[in-house]
Design a protein around this motif. Structure first.
Motif, mmCIF file in Angstrom:
data_model
loop_
_atom_site.group_PDB
_atom_site.id
_atom_site.type_symbol
_atom_site.label_atom_id
_atom_site.label_comp_id
_atom_site.label_asym_id
_atom_site.label_seq_id
_atom_site.Cartn_x
_atom_site.Cartn_y
_atom_site.Cartn_z
ATOM 1 N N UNK A 407 0.819 -1.209 0.000
ATOM 2 C CA UNK A 407 0.000 0.000 0.000
ATOM 3 C C UNK A 407 0.855 1.263 0.000
ATOM 4 N N UNK A 408 2.025 1.218 0.662
ATOM 5 C CA UNK A 408 2.931 2.363 0.607
ATOM 6 C C UNK A 408 3.377 2.637 -0.815
ATOM 7 N N UNK A 409 3.653 1.573 -1.560
ATOM 8 C CA UNK A 409 4.030 1.721 -2.961
ATOM 9 C C UNK A 409 2.855 2.217 -3.794
ATOM 10 N N UNK A 410 1.686 1.690 -3.535
ATOM 11 C CA UNK A 410 0.491 2.121 -4.278
ATOM 12 C C UNK A 410 0.243 3.614 -4.091
ATOM 13 N N UNK A 502 -10.738 -1.371 -0.748
ATOM 14 C CA UNK A 502 -11.321 -0.975 0.540
ATOM 15 C C UNK A 502 -10.259 -1.027 1.640
ATOM 16 N N UNK A 503 -9.462 -2.101 1.643
ATOM 17 C CA UNK A 503 -8.410 -2.228 2.650
ATOM 18 C C UNK A 503 -7.380 -1.113 2.499
ATOM 19 N N UNK A 504 -7.068 -0.765 1.251
ATOM 20 C CA UNK A 504 -6.109 0.315 0.998
ATOM 21 C C UNK A 504 -6.640 1.640 1.534
ATOM 22 N N UNK A 507 -6.314 1.690 5.262
ATOM 23 C CA UNK A 507 -4.904 1.858 5.652
ATOM 24 C C UNK A 507 -4.467 3.304 5.469
ATOM 25 N N UNK A 508 -4.862 3.917 4.370
ATOM 26 C CA UNK A 508 -4.500 5.315 4.135
ATOM 27 C C UNK A 508 -5.097 6.224 5.220
ATOM 28 N N UNK A 510 -5.513 5.464 8.318
ATOM 29 C CA UNK A 510 -4.653 5.305 9.497
ATOM 30 C C UNK A 510 -3.347 6.063 9.308
ATOM 31 N N UNK A 511 -2.734 5.930 8.115
ATOM 32 C CA UNK A 511 -1.467 6.607 7.843
ATOM 33 C C UNK A 511 -1.620 8.117 7.927
ATOM 34 N N UNK A 512 -2.686 8.647 7.372
ATOM 35 C CA UNK A 512 -2.889 10.093 7.403
ATOM 36 C C UNK A 512 -3.070 10.598 8.833
ATOM 37 N N UNK A 513 -3.691 9.795 9.690
ATOM 38 C CA UNK A 513 -3.816 10.166 11.098
ATOM 39 C C UNK A 513 -2.445 10.188 11.768
#
Length: 521
Positions: A407-410, A502-504, A507-508, A510-513
């Motif tokens: 997902x980081x790569x995406x 949906x999972x991506x 995850x995004x 969470x990362x943005x938080x």
């Protein structure tokens, strides 16, 4: 082009140094690798002994030549690729290191970045195309000039790392650097200096220092003043492929022959050239200690609104440079190493059975071991595992880790697509972790793009070899490299794309938080 040409490529990476000999068709005929480990002191201090880096290079060169049963004099040219932002100081007269080499993963300079005001940040972005971050060489250079000469009385070490190797006193490195008595450079400069005696770098490495104007293609006086780096200590900047600018090896040195060094590139730029990513829009992802996306954007720089880095991809002598968009994701191989450290993996080189469907998908991993890189750029972000519950088990954590890599790569691929309008239906991939077929398939599913993996595993070294060969006429043009393009296996997404999307998105979120919590305002 001649099939009888032999080209040497020295690839100095985060975990070791590799010397590869290629023939005139870009086929590797010999390879030697010497590993090394950085010296660490806490999570934020990661550095190398420069003499050990050079020792690894000489060992790999000698063993590679012996394996090929070649004399160095039979090499048409030598190319160098290296980790880019790692920086050190050495004595101009003796050539001995004055300090350790601060790794691109070292984070002790975060306070410098925090202290920048908005005008200074805008200056950095406008001139260099980079996002202000401790990842780049400029703050490390300032730290070494200010702190590198201070000895540790308990260990007798300089700057807390490499031994005091110069015969001259190191108590005032800055004053000596201002007089040109101490030289400053990234690893490519250090290797060139030891091979040829010239203090030189190329545009791709210079472009990653945060001191170099990528539009004017020169060291920038305002940035040098901002980071208090003396111009007299800096190397001359040359095109990546240059028949004369880097000099030739000392006939009495490690090669025992005078071999021209005609190609120098940063490792990520070299990897794209090694995949023959010469058409505008071509992009690759290298799976190494971190994940590094790089797209060729042609002869004009493209701005990605602060999400990605605008940099120089490649330049031949006498020609205009090619620019690129880069998205560094700081932790990939580092994630696998962490999994091994905490006992979830036996082998840090890869996952035994990386099944994307294992676990219940409710756990999210943010591997901000050294802050967050592209596209979020949160210097102080700290990672974590989120969504833990009573039944969380090993499979949940492994799935979360694999998803974080994909997902980081995406995220950086999507940022590049938004900035350029180029859709990346197929991505070139290379690097250590992606050599595992199951892992590669899993990454294709998570990124939701077809991945094309090279059969030549050392594409970074191949790129350095291409740069060197172009300078001496082994190939006449970038078009001539097409016949040498590495072939490879293709991995096409085969999972439930809607469920992955949906999972991506979750995850995004969470990362943005996490990024908001750690971003410097």
């Amino acid at each position: 082009m001649t099939g009888m040409a032999h080209l040497g490529a020295l690839d100095q990476g985060t975990s070791g140094t590799r010397f590869v000999i290629f023939d005139g068709d870009g086929t590797p005929i010999a390879e030697a690798f010497t590993g090394h480990q950085p010296q660490t002191s806490g999570a934020d201090r990661i550095e190398y002994d420069p003499l050990k880096l050079w020792g690894c290079a000489t060992d790999a060169i000698r063993r590679g030549l012996a394996q090929a049963d070649l004399d160095a004099a039979e090499l048409r040219a030598l190319g160098i690729s290296s980790q880019r932002q790692t920086v050190l100081l050495w004595d101009a007269e003796s050539g001995r290191p004055c300090t350790s080499a601060l790794s691109w993963r070292d984070r002790r300079t975060v306070a410098q970045i925090e202290a920048l005001d908005e005008a200074e940040r805008r200056l950095i972005r406008d001139r260099t195309g980079l996002e202000p971050d401790a990842y780049f060489a400029a703050p490390s250079a300032k730290w070494l000039l200010d702190e590198g000469g201070k000895s540790d009385r308990r260990s007798g070490r300089v700057g807390g790392a490499a031994g005091r190797d110069s015969d001259r006193p190191e108590t005032d490195l800055r004053a000596r650097a201002e007089r040109g008595e101490v030289l400053l450079g990234t690893v490519d400069s250090w290797l060139c200096y030891n091979l040829t005696g010239r203090h030189v770098t190329d545009v791709t490495n210079a472009a990653q220092t945060m001191l170099f104007d990528i539009h004017e293609r020169e060291w920038d006086d305002e940035l040098l003043a901002l980071f208090d780096v003396p111009r007299a200590a800096l190397p001359v900047v040359r095109p990546s492929s240059d028949p004369e600018g880097f000099g030739a090896t000392d006939p009495d040195g490690v090669l025992n022959a005078e071999v021209p060094v005609t190609g120098v590139m940063g490792d990520q730029q070299a990897a794209l050239l090694g995949r023959v990513g010469c058409a505008e829009g071509d992009a690759k992802v290298t799976y190494g200690t971190g994940n590094f996306f790089l797209q060729n954007t042609g002869t004009e720089p493209v701005d990605a609104g602060g999400e990605l880095l605008t940099t120089i991809w490649f330049q031949r002598a006498g020609e205009e440079p090619y620019y690129g968009l880069e998205g560094p994701v700081f932790a990939t191989g580092a994630v696998l190493e962490w999994l091994r450290t905490v006992g979830l993996l036996e082998d840090a080189a890869g996952l035994d059975q990386p099944e994307c469907t294992e676990g219940d998908g409710s756990v999210y991993f943010v591997p901000a071991f050294g802050g967050l890189g592209a596209p979020d750029w949160a210097t102080d972000a700290q990672g974590g595992v989120f969504g833990l519950h009573r039944d969380t088990d090993r499979e949940d954590l492994l799935r979360a880790a694999v998803e974080a890599i994909g997902f980081g790569t995406r995220a950086v691929v999507e940022a590049a697509e938004n900035a350029t309008g180029v859709t990346h239906e197929r991505l070139l991939v290379d690097g250590g972790a992606i050599q595992d077929d199951e892992f590669a398939q899993c990454q294709a599913d998570l990124i939701d793009r077809t991945l094309v993996r090279s059969d030549v595993t050392q594409t970074t070294a191949l790129g350095a070899g291409f740069a060197a060969g172009l300078a001496v006429g082994v190939w006449d043009s970038l078009d001539d490299l097409e016949r040498c393009r590495p072939t490879g296996r293709t991995f096409t997404p085969s999972g439930d794309a809607d469920a992955v999307a949906d999972a991506y998105r979750r995850w995004r979120d969470v990362v943005e938080t996490v990024a908001r919590m750690g971003r410097i305002e």
